[in-house]
Design a protein around this motif. Sequence first.
Motif, mmCIF file in Angstrom:
data_model
loop_
_atom_site.group_PDB
_atom_site.id
_atom_site.type_symbol
_atom_site.label_atom_id
_atom_site.label_comp_id
_atom_site.label_asym_id
_atom_site.label_seq_id
_atom_site.Cartn_x
_atom_site.Cartn_y
_atom_site.Cartn_z
ATOM 1 N N THR A 1 0.839 -1.210 0.000
ATOM 2 C CA THR A 1 0.000 0.000 0.000
ATOM 3 C C THR A 1 0.866 1.248 0.000
ATOM 4 O O THR A 1 0.617 2.201 -0.762
ATOM 5 N N THR A 2 1.898 1.265 0.862
ATOM 6 C CA THR A 2 2.800 2.431 0.874
ATOM 7 C C THR A 2 3.561 2.533 -0.446
ATOM 8 O O THR A 2 3.852 3.637 -0.912
ATOM 9 N N LEU A 3 3.857 1.381 -1.064
ATOM 10 C CA LEU A 3 4.519 1.389 -2.370
ATOM 11 C C LEU A 3 3.607 2.001 -3.432
ATOM 12 O O LEU A 3 4.070 2.747 -4.309
ATOM 13 N N PHE A 4 2.314 1.700 -3.352
ATOM 14 C CA PHE A 4 1.366 2.287 -4.296
ATOM 15 C C PHE A 4 1.402 3.809 -4.222
ATOM 16 O O PHE A 4 1.477 4.500 -5.243
ATOM 17 N N PHE A 5 1.361 4.356 -2.999
ATOM 18 C CA PHE A 5 1.393 5.812 -2.844
ATOM 19 C C PHE A 5 2.747 6.383 -3.258
ATOM 20 O O PHE A 5 2.831 7.511 -3.763
ATOM 21 N N SER A 6 3.810 5.599 -3.045
ATOM 22 C CA SER A 6 5.137 6.027 -3.498
ATOM 23 C C SER A 6 5.188 6.090 -5.018
ATOM 24 O O SER A 6 5.649 7.080 -5.599
ATOM 25 N N ASN A 7 4.707 5.033 -5.676
ATOM 26 C CA ASN A 7 4.688 5.025 -7.142
ATOM 27 C C ASN A 7 3.755 6.086 -7.704
ATOM 28 O O ASN A 7 4.045 6.695 -8.735
ATOM 29 N N LEU A 8 2.642 6.302 -7.024
ATOM 30 C CA LEU A 8 1.705 7.357 -7.431
ATOM 31 C C LEU A 8 2.386 8.723 -7.414
ATOM 32 O O LEU A 8 2.031 9.610 -8.189
ATOM 33 N N SER A 9 3.382 8.881 -6.543
ATOM 34 C CA SER A 9 4.044 10.172 -6.339
ATOM 35 C C SER A 9 5.269 10.361 -7.215
ATOM 36 O O SER A 9 5.999 11.351 -7.043
ATOM 37 N N ARG A 10 5.520 9.462 -8.141
ATOM 38 C CA ARG A 10 6.742 9.543 -8.935
ATOM 39 C C ARG A 10 6.732 10.671 -9.975
ATOM 40 O O ARG A 10 7.674 10.813 -10.744
ATOM 41 N N PHE A 11 5.690 11.451 -9.977
ATOM 42 C CA PHE A 11 5.643 12.646 -10.806
ATOM 43 C C PHE A 11 6.395 13.800 -10.152
ATOM 44 O O PHE A 11 6.672 14.824 -10.794
ATOM 45 N N SER A 12 6.746 13.675 -8.872
ATOM 46 C CA SER A 12 7.135 14.818 -8.046
ATOM 47 C C SER A 12 8.395 15.535 -8.524
ATOM 48 O O SER A 12 8.372 16.751 -8.770
ATOM 49 N N VAL A 13 9.517 14.829 -8.647
ATOM 50 C CA VAL A 13 10.763 15.492 -9.046
ATOM 51 C C VAL A 13 10.662 16.077 -10.457
ATOM 52 O O VAL A 13 11.039 17.238 -10.670
ATOM 53 N N PRO A 14 10.159 15.319 -11.454
ATOM 54 C CA PRO A 14 9.987 15.933 -12.779
ATOM 55 C C PRO A 14 9.104 17.180 -12.747
ATOM 56 O O PRO A 14 9.373 18.154 -13.455
ATOM 57 N N LEU A 15 8.064 17.158 -11.913
ATOM 58 C CA LEU A 15 7.167 18.302 -11.830
ATOM 59 C C LEU A 15 7.869 19.505 -11.207
ATOM 60 O O LEU A 15 7.635 20.653 -11.608
ATOM 61 N N PHE A 16 8.749 19.269 -10.239
ATOM 62 C CA PHE A 16 9.536 20.346 -9.665
ATOM 63 C C PHE A 16 10.475 20.944 -10.714
ATOM 64 O O PHE A 16 10.642 22.174 -10.788
ATOM 65 N N ILE A 17 11.111 20.077 -11.505
ATOM 66 C CA ILE A 17 11.988 20.556 -12.567
ATOM 67 C C ILE A 17 11.191 21.404 -13.553
ATOM 68 O O ILE A 17 11.603 22.500 -13.950
ATOM 69 N N LEU A 18 10.024 20.904 -13.934
ATOM 70 C CA LEU A 18 9.183 21.595 -14.910
ATOM 71 C C LEU A 18 8.731 22.963 -14.390
ATOM 72 O O LEU A 18 8.865 23.978 -15.076
ATOM 73 N N THR A 19 8.203 22.998 -13.176
ATOM 74 C CA THR A 19 7.706 24.263 -12.630
ATOM 75 C C THR A 19 8.840 25.236 -12.324
ATOM 76 O O THR A 19 8.640 26.454 -12.361
ATOM 77 N N SER A 20 10.035 24.717 -12.019
ATOM 78 C CA SER A 20 11.183 25.604 -11.796
ATOM 79 C C SER A 20 11.601 26.284 -13.097
ATOM 80 O O SER A 20 12.090 27.418 -13.083
ATOM 81 N N ALA A 21 11.408 25.589 -14.222
ATOM 82 C CA ALA A 21 11.792 26.147 -15.520
ATOM 83 C C ALA A 21 10.772 27.137 -16.055
ATOM 84 O O ALA A 21 11.121 28.043 -16.822
#
Length: 359
Positions: free
Chosen positions: A74-94
Amino acid sequence: MEWELLGIILTGLAALYLWAFKIPYSLPHPRTTKEGRESRFDLLRGFAMVGIVLIHIHSYFQFFHPNDAVVIRTTLFFSNLSRFSVPLFILTSAIFLRKKSGYWNSKGKNLLLPYTLASIAGYLVKYQNYNILEFLQFYCLGKVFAPYYFVPLLLQFYLLFYVLEKTLTNQSISKLVLFISFILNLLSNLGFFDTILPKEYHAISILNYIFFFVLGIQIGFSYEDKTKPKGEIKLLLGTLSLVFLFLLILFSGVYYSDFKNHHLVYPIFFFLFIWELIPKFNKTLSNWISYIGNKSLFIFLLHPFVIHTMHSIDPYSLGGPFSGYIVTLILNVGIPILIAIIIQKGKFLSRSHHSDVPD
């Protein structure tokens, strides 16, 4: 890699659908209006920051209870669900990146200085046998705490933009530059550069995220046509959401696969999905998530201290698996925000005091 290929296939099918039925869609644009800049980008950063915390909470639970299959999956599911996070930070920083006066001064003051202080403190807290050469290596590679790799990664992108600003913002070749960045990112994900680049550099390689950075720059200079119909787009995103949700459950619960941070398709899909969904959010919830986005640097730098300290506490002792998960999330977001409020309030009072002192 299966997840990457599935994402590319789904995206190809979606693009074919949009082309075949001539459905118009334009990229979001961070326009500034009388009400201020587009607030949805702060919300996206808030989602990304919570996602980063969820990824580390999975590791925390796995550290104590690796054999509790139901909880860990279950925690892995939420972890995998959150794998957008770093790319999204890169995108919004740009998106809001501009080459202007004080470019490096602002980066040094707002990013490098806090990172340096946090790295020194983190090294003293986490390690016992201190070594200046080891610290400098950890500092440059972002290895004092696991998530700190993001800072040297981001600084490389800032340098890339500073050097290639005219090329990256040239509208006449924007599609070509975006396509090249996509190919480079895909090759990096396939491991093509693993034998070429030094092993220590792999984690902070800009090739892992270069597509998101270039896309963010192009969004920053794009123009969204809000008159275009969105009904078909929302239907398509809704359908893809169900497909991605099924795949997330399948890979997390059945195959027990831990996704990487830099897959190409999923972060972009999540970005578009949330972008269209945000207007339907409860205003109070939106304000809370946006506030987390505004305090994301504090949370990013300070939450590793919290989760590191919590590794001496079994999460189940906080009321069981469910309560332990919620409490861990609240503490890892709440404590850094509290510290941020105290620091910022102290700065405000200090400025007020100095302004009251007569010349």
